[in-house]
Write an enzyme that holds these catalytic residues in place. Structure first.
Site: not given
Length: 382
Positions: A185, A209, A235, A285
């Site tokens: 994140h 990710e 994303e 995403h």
């Protein structure tokens, strides 16, 4: 056919919709939204619609170019999210006008269904083992979870151990082939990302990710050397021009463009093709609503390099208002053995429950992501 009017709706939990109306009565739906900045995005939609009202909605490529290029200042999350939602609605109209799903207009499907994953845990990952077992019982073959809480530039190894314990708990509660996506994140800085990649590799994650923030994507190739784990990101990238240097530098294995941020169906189709040329997989995403999810699946249907699709049904953000609540045809998103079939209806194939949508628009939302702090009081990435 001409676009004659539009409406925008801001609804819980943190979404935004647009309704485009044509002079033939055909209506198209899109999701122009940017989590935490949806009101600003809808102001941009109002401005961009000056270029759309009165135009033929079927001329999507020309409209996209006008919306993107007919401004001295281009790109950015606000404008691209506004453009994305409009683009989705244009494709919805075109598919409905011709009576076919959008993917038939993009060259036709190359698969019948797409593998999906389900979120477990929350912003601060907790109870992941039992939630993973529940998802497995529902037929899912892959899950995704946040990996860490706050993590400083250089941090204690006890935080690393906590990540390993959570992932091991998920592995123990499921089976060796369960796909485990671990979302850093952007909370992790380069030095600790190297440590985590090395330590996580024996647990065989499906991918890691956003190991670092988009500002530091030049470090991906370096980080990739520390663990044989596929790396996913994208994303927060907004166009083919954002993805271009990422693909050229290498080190990335899965790109994750967001169909409500990266220029909609028109642009992500091009991004997916670029990635295929670099032997990079696609996993769009989508922690958003039903229009965004269907838009993603239209791309999954035609992109050979699409490997898995995020969907947010039951995610922790959606308490009180979930994806299916906004649909009349809730059966369009059914998950069997971890896969979702392609929507069969014309356009995007989602039948929006407009009465419910309008009721929820009276509630609206003003969602903001949390502001986290390190122990010393300094800002921590969320």
């Amino acid at each position: 056919m001409k676009i004659v009017s539009f409406e925008t709706f801001i609804v819980p939990p943190r979404w935004g919709f647009i309704k485009l109306v044509t002079d033939t009565g055909i209506v198209g739906w899109g999701e122009p939204v940017l989590e935490g900045r949806t009101h600003t995005v809808h102001a941009a939609v109002e401005e961009l619609m000056d270029y759309v009202i009165g135009k033929d909605p079927r001329d999507i490529e020309d409209l996209w170019n006008v919306l993107y290029r007919a401004s001295f200042y281009r790109g950015g999350p606000i404008m691209m999210s506004a453009l994305s939602g409009i683009d989705q609605a244009l494709w919805d109209i075109k598919g409905k006008d011709l009576g076919v799903p959008v993917y038939q207009l993009l060259g036709g499907k190359c698969r019948d269904e797409i593998r999906t994953y389900s979120w477990i845990g929350g912003d601060r990952p907790d109870d992941v083992a039992s939630m993973a077992a529940q998802r497995m019982a529902l037929g899912f073959t892959a899950i995704k979870m946040n990996g860490t809480e706050e993590m400083n530039y250089i941090d204690d190894h006890s935080k690393v151990d906590a990540v390993l314990e959570r992932v091991q708990a998920v592995r123990d509660a499921t089976h060796p082939d369960m796909g485990i996506g671990i979302d850093f994140h952007g909370r992790v800085h380069k030095a600790m990302a190297k440590v985590l990649m090395r330590e996580l590799a024996p647990l065989r994650p499906m991918f890691v990710e956003e190991p670092v923030l988009p500002e530091h994507l030049d470090a991906i190739h370096e980080i990739a050397q520390y663990g044989a784990i596929p790396i996913a990101t994208g994303e927060r990238l907004l166009s083919r021009w954002d993805f271009k240097p990422l693909l050229q530098r290498g080190g990335i294995d899965i790109i994750q463009p967001d169909l409500s941020h990266a220029g909609g169906i028109t642009e992500v189709r091009k991004i997916a093709a670029m990635a295929e040329a670099y032997d990079v997989a696609l996993a769009p995403h989508c922690p958003l609503g039903p229009v965004a999810l269907s838009s993603c699946i239209q791309i999954d249907a035609v992109a050979l390099n699409a490997v898995i699709q995020e969907q947010s049904i039951g995610i922790h953000y959606n308490q009180g208002c979930d994806v299916l609540d906004y649909l009349k045809n809730k059966e369009v998103f059914t998950f069997k053995d971890g896969y979702c079939p392609l929507p069969a209806g014309p356009g995007l194939g989602v039948d929006i429950d407009e009465a419910y949508l309008r009721e929820m628009a009276k509630v609206g939302h003003r969602w903001r992501n949390p502001v986290w702090r390190q122990r010393d009081g300094s800002f921590a990435e969320w």
